[in-house]
Design a protein around this motif. Structure first.
Motif, PDB file in Angstrom:
ATOM      1  N   SER A  93      38.303  23.900  32.247  1.00 31.40           N
ATOM      2  CA  SER A  93      39.607  25.079  32.526  1.00 31.40           C
ATOM      3  C   SER A  93      39.423  25.645  33.776  1.00 31.40           C
ATOM      4  CB  SER A  93      39.556  26.008  31.379  1.00 31.40           C
ATOM      5  OG  SER A  93      40.154  25.567  30.425  1.00 31.40           O
ATOM      6  N   THR A  94      39.918  25.276  35.032  1.00 28.65           N
ATOM      7  CA  THR A  94      39.909  25.547  36.364  1.00 28.65           C
ATOM      8  C   THR A  94      40.778  27.104  36.614  1.00 28.65           C
ATOM      9  OG1 THR A  94      41.448  24.034  37.068  1.00 28.65           O
ATOM     10  CG2 THR A  94      39.228  23.526  37.172  1.00 28.65           C
ATOM     11  N   ASP A  95      41.666  27.299  35.616  1.00 29.16           N
ATOM     12  CA  ASP A  95      42.153  28.685  35.976  1.00 29.16           C
ATOM     13  C   ASP A  95      41.369  29.738  35.742  1.00 29.16           C
ATOM     14  OD1 ASP A  95      44.661  26.933  36.213  1.00 29.16           O
ATOM     15  OD2 ASP A  95      44.915  27.024  34.244  1.00 29.16           O
ATOM     16  N   ILE A  96      40.367  30.111  36.523  1.00 25.84           N
ATOM     17  CA  ILE A  96      39.333  31.045  36.398  1.00 25.84           C
ATOM     18  C   ILE A  96      39.294  31.857  37.634  1.00 25.84           C
ATOM     19  CG2 ILE A  96      38.001  29.767  34.726  1.00 25.84           C
ATOM     20  CD1 ILE A  96      36.264  29.283  37.057  1.00 25.84           C
ATOM     21  N   GLU A  97      38.909  33.176  37.631  1.00 27.56           N
ATOM     22  CA  GLU A  97      38.781  33.921  38.857  1.00 27.56           C
ATOM     23  C   GLU A  97      37.276  33.867  39.075  1.00 27.56           C
ATOM     24  OE1 GLU A  97      40.788  37.799  38.765  1.00 27.56           O
ATOM     25  OE2 GLU A  97      42.806  36.787  37.567  1.00 27.56           O
ATOM     26  N   ILE A  98      36.869  33.751  40.306  1.00 31.16           N
ATOM     27  CA  ILE A  98      35.630  34.050  40.858  1.00 31.16           C
ATOM     28  C   ILE A  98      35.095  35.302  41.663  1.00 31.16           C
ATOM     29  CG2 ILE A  98      33.767  32.905  42.318  1.00 31.16           C
ATOM     30  CD1 ILE A  98      35.291  30.244  41.865  1.00 31.16           C
ATOM     31  N   TYR A  99      34.212  35.962  40.962  1.00 31.17           N
ATOM     32  CA  TYR A  99      33.757  36.908  41.540  1.00 31.17           C
ATOM     33  C   TYR A  99      32.208  37.038  41.929  1.00 31.17           C
ATOM     34  CZ  TYR A  99      37.593  39.316  38.989  1.00 31.17           C
ATOM     35  OH  TYR A  99      38.917  39.534  38.670  1.00 31.17           O
ATOM     36  N   TRP A 100      31.745  37.577  42.928  1.00 33.63           N
ATOM     37  CA  TRP A 100      30.406  37.492  43.647  1.00 33.63           C
ATOM     38  C   TRP A 100      29.893  38.610  44.242  1.00 33.63           C
ATOM     39  CZ3 TRP A 100      34.858  35.439  45.751  1.00 33.63           C
ATOM     40  CH2 TRP A 100      34.946  35.826  47.064  1.00 33.63           C
ATOM     41  N   ARG A 101      28.510  38.924  44.083  1.00 33.67           N
ATOM     42  CA  ARG A 101      28.020  39.922  44.900  1.00 33.67           C
ATOM     43  C   ARG A 101      27.993  39.832  46.329  1.00 33.67           C
ATOM     44  NH1 ARG A 101      23.675  38.305  41.654  1.00 33.67           N
ATOM     45  NH2 ARG A 101      22.447  38.223  43.589  1.00 33.67           N
ATOM     46  N   ASP A 102      27.782  40.809  46.887  1.00 29.78           N
ATOM     47  CA  ASP A 102      27.890  40.720  48.524  1.00 29.78           C
ATOM     48  C   ASP A 102      28.879  40.107  49.165  1.00 29.78           C
ATOM     49  OD1 ASP A 102      25.151  41.774  48.144  1.00 29.78           O
ATOM     50  OD2 ASP A 102      24.229  39.921  48.113  1.00 29.78           O
ATOM     51  N   GLN A 103      30.033  40.555  48.679  1.00 31.80           N
ATOM     52  CA  GLN A 103      31.307  39.901  49.201  1.00 31.80           C
ATOM     53  C   GLN A 103      31.545  39.899  50.859  1.00 31.80           C
ATOM     54  OE1 GLN A 103      34.779  40.666  46.803  1.00 31.80           O
ATOM     55  NE2 GLN A 103      33.890  40.375  45.041  1.00 31.80           N
ATOM     56  N   ASP A 104      30.676  41.104  51.292  1.00 30.16           N
ATOM     57  CA  ASP A 104      30.800  41.436  52.792  1.00 30.16           C
ATOM     58  C   ASP A 104      30.022  40.245  53.538  1.00 30.16           C
ATOM     59  OD1 ASP A 104      28.589  42.400  51.602  1.00 30.16           O
ATOM     60  OD2 ASP A 104      28.320  43.867  53.307  1.00 30.16           O
ATOM     61  N   LEU A 105      28.898  39.414  52.758  1.00 25.12           N
ATOM     62  CA  LEU A 105      28.140  38.402  53.471  1.00 25.12           C
ATOM     63  C   LEU A 105      28.634  37.049  53.017  1.00 25.12           C
ATOM     64  CD1 LEU A 105      24.649  40.063  52.561  1.00 25.12           C
ATOM     65  CD2 LEU A 105      26.017  40.288  54.837  1.00 25.12           C
ATOM     66  N   LEU A 106      29.264  36.963  52.009  1.00 29.02           N
ATOM     67  CA  LEU A 106      29.896  35.518  51.429  1.00 29.02           C
ATOM     68  C   LEU A 106      31.220  35.389  51.460  1.00 29.02           C
ATOM     69  CD1 LEU A 106      27.084  35.269  48.745  1.00 29.02           C
ATOM     70  CD2 LEU A 106      26.933  33.909  51.016  1.00 29.02           C
ATOM     71  N   LEU A 107      31.402  33.831  51.758  1.00 27.38           N
ATOM     72  CA  LEU A 107      32.945  33.910  51.691  1.00 27.38           C
ATOM     73  C   LEU A 107      33.247  32.552  50.787  1.00 27.38           C
ATOM     74  CD1 LEU A 107      35.929  34.111  52.671  1.00 27.38           C
ATOM     75  CD2 LEU A 107      35.201  32.440  54.535  1.00 27.38           C
ATOM     76  N   VAL A 108      33.755  32.533  49.536  1.00 22.47           N
ATOM     77  CA  VAL A 108      34.028  31.548  48.668  1.00 22.47           C
ATOM     78  C   VAL A 108      35.540  30.999  48.951  1.00 22.47           C
ATOM     79  CG1 VAL A 108      34.356  30.825  46.324  1.00 22.47           C
ATOM     80  CG2 VAL A 108      32.647  32.543  47.042  1.00 22.47           C
TER      81      VAL A 108
END
Length: 196
Positions: free
Chosen positions: A156-171
């Motif tokens: 199921s690819t209908d997901i939302e991705i959250y990650w730490r350090d959003q100012d350092l990483l780009l998804v």
């Protein structure tokens, strides 16, 4: 020459199945399967020897998983055990009608009398997995030499991705194919070197 035929009309349910109460899913993978209780009417004994009576179990739709008959020796209760396939397996099935959740039916029929059967249905919600995922988490190592990584999500690819350090990483999503329980999506993770 005379031909005599005896017809017996069975009015009661001979084979009945009860579905588990919970919603079925393939993540985390249920190693013991899901129990669909199977009951065979005592009235069937009047129509023949039931010693060693056996039944077969089938899954509809069959691409979702497989089912095997099982008898609990301690209680004598009979079951169809349903084992769903993993997201990695389901991604091979391609359908335009695929949804995040579908109805799965388990059918039990007598081995020597296929027309004598019963069925039960349950809701199946597909999960997802990340390729090369560890037991607890996904670890991405970004170094100055290689400051980008590709992750692949199956299921199921209908997901939302959250990650730490959003100012350092780009998804960034770079590819998505299919949807529902047989989807595949790729994301590029880039940024300053470090790890998440």
């Amino acid at each position: 020459m005379k031909l005599w035929t005896t017809v017996t009309v069975l009015t009661d349910d001979i084979v009945s199945i009860d579905a588990p109460r919970e919603t079925l899913t393939n993540v985390p993978f249920p190693t013991k399967g899901y129990n669909f209780s199977v009951k065979i009417s005592d009235k069937f004994k009047a129509f023949g020897n039931t010693k060693g009576l056996q039944y077969v179990c089938r899954v509809d739709p069959p691409f979702v998983g497989y089912s095997n008959p099982w008898i609990d020796l301690d209680t004598g209760n009979s079951y169809c055990l349903f084992f769903p396939y993993t997201p990695e397996h389901l991604v091979r099935f391609k359908s335009k009608e695929m949804k995040p959740d579908i109805t799965v039916s388990i059918n039990a029929s007598l081995r020597k009398a296929d027309h004598v059967s019963g069925s039960a249905s349950a809701l199946f919600v597909g999960g997802f997995s990340v390729l090369e995922m560890g037991k607890d988490s996904v670890q991405l190592n970004l170094t100055p030499d290689s400051n980008k990584t590709i992750i692949t999500i199956l299921g199921s690819t209908d997901i939302e991705i959250y990650w730490r350090d959003q100012d350092l990483l780009l998804v960034t999503p770079i590819h998505k194919k299919g949807f529902g329980i047989s989807g595949r999506a790729k994301y590029e993770v880039s940024g300053d070197y470090g790890s998440i």
